[in-house]
Design an enzyme around this catalytic site. Structure first.
Site, PDB file in Angstrom:
ATOM      1  N   ALA A  51      -7.747  22.916   0.475  1.00  0.00           N
ATOM      2  CA  ALA A  51      -6.157  22.851   0.488  1.00  0.00           C
ATOM      3  C   ALA A  51      -6.202  24.778   0.302  1.00  0.00           C
ATOM      4  O   ALA A  51      -5.033  25.395  -1.004  1.00  0.00           O
ATOM      5  CB  ALA A  51      -5.029  22.625   0.440  1.00  0.00           C
ATOM      6  N   ASN A  52      -7.433  24.713  -0.535  1.00  0.00           N
ATOM      7  CA  ASN A  52      -7.762  26.052  -1.648  1.00  0.00           C
ATOM      8  C   ASN A  52      -7.821  27.402  -0.776  1.00  0.00           C
ATOM      9  O   ASN A  52      -7.762  28.586  -1.317  1.00  0.00           O
ATOM     10  CB  ASN A  52      -8.968  25.800  -2.760  1.00  0.00           C
ATOM     11  CG  ASN A  52     -10.002  26.051  -1.976  1.00  0.00           C
ATOM     12  OD1 ASN A  52      -9.859  25.857  -0.479  1.00  0.00           O
ATOM     13  ND2 ASN A  52     -11.340  25.555  -1.988  1.00  0.00           N
ATOM     14  N   TYR A 204     -20.457  21.519  16.074  1.00  0.00           N
ATOM     15  CA  TYR A 204     -19.439  22.186  15.526  1.00  0.00           C
ATOM     16  C   TYR A 204     -18.684  21.851  16.509  1.00  0.00           C
ATOM     17  O   TYR A 204     -17.192  20.785  16.199  1.00  0.00           O
ATOM     18  CB  TYR A 204     -18.957  23.320  15.217  1.00  0.00           C
ATOM     19  CG  TYR A 204     -18.095  24.256  15.426  1.00  0.00           C
ATOM     20  CD1 TYR A 204     -17.219  23.341  13.296  1.00  0.00           C
ATOM     21  CD2 TYR A 204     -16.914  24.193  16.184  1.00  0.00           C
ATOM     22  CE1 TYR A 204     -15.568  23.274  13.717  1.00  0.00           C
ATOM     23  CE2 TYR A 204     -15.593  24.926  14.998  1.00  0.00           C
ATOM     24  CZ  TYR A 204     -15.019  24.304  14.531  1.00  0.00           C
ATOM     25  OH  TYR A 204     -13.933  24.415  14.144  1.00  0.00           O
TER      26      TYR A 204
END
Length: 320
Positions: A51-52, A204
């Site tokens: 969440a940065n 991915y």
């Protein structure tokens, strides 16, 4: 000849003019759905991984603005502390904190969970947002292929360690960030770590399919507990996620106007975390704040069950 040249110039001028005129409609289409819920989260505790920056940061900002106590669980503490301070300043909510969590290291995951359980008596929303994308072949601290290790196994272990606190705090919600890329994924049990054949684009996609299958099996196992689990596709967002691929990095910056902003990309995560109408909805996949189509591979219950068992074996845990 002159008339032809004038006509050609008129066409060339009309193209960007048309784009300019249509720009508001194009942007509205790209932005997708918006979370319209006005739900407040005073007294609620939220954990958001990664969440940065990007989607995670804007999700944290939204939930903090609704009054929640928000924990930013991040690997880079310098960025995390800066993000927490910024969110505190913009929302006026001082209950926003940065905590160390490296999803590529099971020891870090266990330390985060242990400290969280000591410090927090409740957990109402867990958003498994962090992820890596298009990494060259590499392994986590524990020897897992990086995409599988961070995107799936790291969040699998974190959820396992926090699940009892979620149950105690019910009603509670788990939101797992997947991707449209899951349609190209396949769970290759004979080569789960990509040691025999590796393609970073497919790796991915495989990990995003794992997110879908984890959500599906988790929802089944949580029936009757008051805890729900849903997966989301945030959209194609202008963020730092493509930093591992120089080509994708350049393309996203060249065509940024065709991508969602982090705020727009956060809308479906926020929707699944707060929307009143989803209080009992579980095991679903959402995009643009609406149910979305899941690939046939993502609806295979046998694959979901087997992946669950293999994940437990790899992590050395028993999750009944």
């Amino acid at each position: 000849m002159f008339a032809l040249l004038v006509s050609a110039l008129a066409v060339l001028v009309s193209i960007p003019l048309s784009i300019f005129v249509a720009a508001p409609c194009i942007r509205k289409y790209i932005a997708g759905g918006v979370c319209k819920s006005t739900a407040k989260l005073n007294g609620k505790v939220v954990v958001i991984t990664g969440a940065n920056t990007g989607i995670g940061k804007e999700t944290a900002r939204d939930l903090a603005g609704r009054g929640a106590r928000v924990i930013l669980a991040c690997r880079d503490m310098v960025k995390a502390e800066a993000a927490a301070s910024e969110i505190q300043a913009t929302t006026g909510n001082q209950e926003v904190f940065a905590k160390k969590l490296d999803l590529a290291d099971t020891r870090s995951i266990r330390e985060f969970a242990e400290n969280f359980l000591k410090e927090e008596k409740a957990l109402h929303i867990l958003i498994n947002n962090a992820g890596v994308m298009l990494c060259p072949y590499s392994k986590t601290t524990d020897g897992f292929e990086m995409h599988l290790g961070v995107n799936h196994l790291g969040h699998f272990l974190l959820t396992f360690l926090l699940i009892e606190r979620l149950k105690q705090s019910a009603p509670a919600r788990i939101v797992n960030l997947s991707s449209l890329a899951h349609h190209g994924g396949k769970i290759r049990f004979h080569d789960l770590q990509g040691e025999k054949c590796y393609n970073r684009h497919l790796a991915y996609s495989h990990s995003k399919l794992a997110n879908i299958l984890f959500t599906r099996e988790l929802a089944k196992r949580l029936q009757g507990t008051g805890v729900t689990a849903n997966a989301v596709h945030p959209g194609v967002v202008y963020s730092e996620l493509t930093r591992q691929s120089s080509l994708m990095y350049r393309l996203t910056r060249m065509f940024y106007f065709l991508l969602k902003t982090p705020v727009e990309g956060a809308q479906t995560s926020v929707y699944c975390a707060v929307a009143e109408e989803l209080e009992t909805v579980s095991g679903k996949y959402f995009s643009d704040c609406a149910p979305a189509y899941v690939s046939p591979q993502g609806r295979n219950d046998e694959t979901a069950r087997r992946l669950w068992e293999v994940s437990c074996e790899l992590l050395g845990i028993q999750w009944e």
